[in-house]
Design an enzyme around this catalytic site. Structure first.
Site, mmCIF file in Angstrom:
data_model
loop_
_atom_site.group_PDB
_atom_site.id
_atom_site.type_symbol
_atom_site.label_atom_id
_atom_site.label_comp_id
_atom_site.label_asym_id
_atom_site.label_seq_id
_atom_site.Cartn_x
_atom_site.Cartn_y
_atom_site.Cartn_z
ATOM 1 N N LYS A 194 0.829 -1.201 0.000
ATOM 2 C CA LYS A 194 0.000 0.000 0.000
ATOM 3 C C LYS A 194 0.868 1.256 0.000
ATOM 4 O O LYS A 194 0.680 2.158 -0.819
ATOM 5 C CB LYS A 194 -0.927 0.004 1.210
ATOM 6 C CG LYS A 194 -1.865 1.214 1.249
ATOM 7 C CD LYS A 194 -2.801 1.164 2.436
ATOM 8 C CE LYS A 194 -2.094 1.549 3.711
ATOM 9 N NZ LYS A 194 -3.032 1.697 4.853
ATOM 10 N N ASP A 231 -6.193 0.795 0.266
ATOM 11 C CA ASP A 231 -6.455 1.115 1.665
ATOM 12 C C ASP A 231 -7.894 0.731 2.014
ATOM 13 O O ASP A 231 -8.619 0.164 1.202
ATOM 14 C CB ASP A 231 -6.174 2.588 1.951
ATOM 15 C CG ASP A 231 -7.108 3.525 1.196
ATOM 16 O OD1 ASP A 231 -8.008 3.042 0.481
ATOM 17 O OD2 ASP A 231 -6.932 4.745 1.314
#
Length: 216
Positions: free
Chosen positions: A124, A142
């Site tokens: 991420k 996310d």
């Protein structure tokens, strides 16, 4: 609830882009790749708003990666304590700084493989840095991105695995839109598609949404 239909990604992009034309990262990193890396690490289980506040004193005390590489753990812990998980976060930030200084001349790498080798950096954060700093396409999976795209109907909403979501959306969202699309998902999630009490009846994506179509 399973997938009932596949929404049109191009229609979704066309509607989101004018709503959120800037599509900027909520972390105020001032264009500094090192700051973005640190702030993204601090944002785990913490709001971007709090990270922006905490980062002021942190970067005042340790303005560069070289300063952080020489930092005392206890001092960094105290500065990042309000972000939660402060021991683990402080430890990984200092360790990442040391690795960057020793192996990368203090520069943030431009490849997924090198970024993932840094302590505390997962896909991420790596995709966030690659997209926002180097313009390299990537999906930042996310919580907003995972939840909203599942509700839209791109995959079963019970899917919570970030890597699987990243893989699916990478094949759906055009590469040139991926970074901005993920930022817009965050903004959209705060304004319309909140986890609690979403504004489905007012949602500009309702007719393209698996969940929205089911609301009478």
């Amino acid at each position: 609830m399973g997938i009932e239909f596949m929404p049109d990604i191009y229609k979704i992009i066309e509607r989101l882009n004018p709503l959120y034309p800037d599509a900027l990262c909520s972390l105020e990193f001032e264009g500094d790749p090192w700051r973005l890396l640190v702030m993204a690490r601090l944002s785990a289980q913490c709001t971007d708003e709090r990270v922006n506040i905490v980062s002021g004193p942190l970067f005042e005390r340790f303005p560069t990666v070289y300063d952080m590489a020489e930092a005392e753990l206890t001092e960094v812990e105290e500065l990042v304590r309000p972000c939660g998980l402060y021991h683990t976060k402080a430890q990984s930030i200092i360790a990442a700084a040391k690795m960057l200084v020793e192996q990368h001349d203090g520069q943030i790498p431009q490849t997924m493989e090198e970024l993932l080798a840094l302590p505390g950096i997962g896909r991420k954060i790596a995709n966030l840095i690659l997209g926002d700093v180097y313009g390299i396409p990537g999906i930042v999976a996310d919580t907003h991105c995972i939840r909203i795209n599942g509700k839209l109907g791109f995959y079963d909403p019970s899917l919570k695995d970030p890597v699987k979501v990243e893989r699916i959306l990478s094949g759906i969202v055009p590469p040139e839109e991926q970074s901005a699309y993920c930022h817009r998902m965050v903004l959209f999630g705060r304004e319309y598609c909140m986890a609690r009490s979403p504004r489905c009846t007012e949602c500009p994506l309702r007719d393209e949404c698996d969940t929205g179509k089911s609301i009478k």
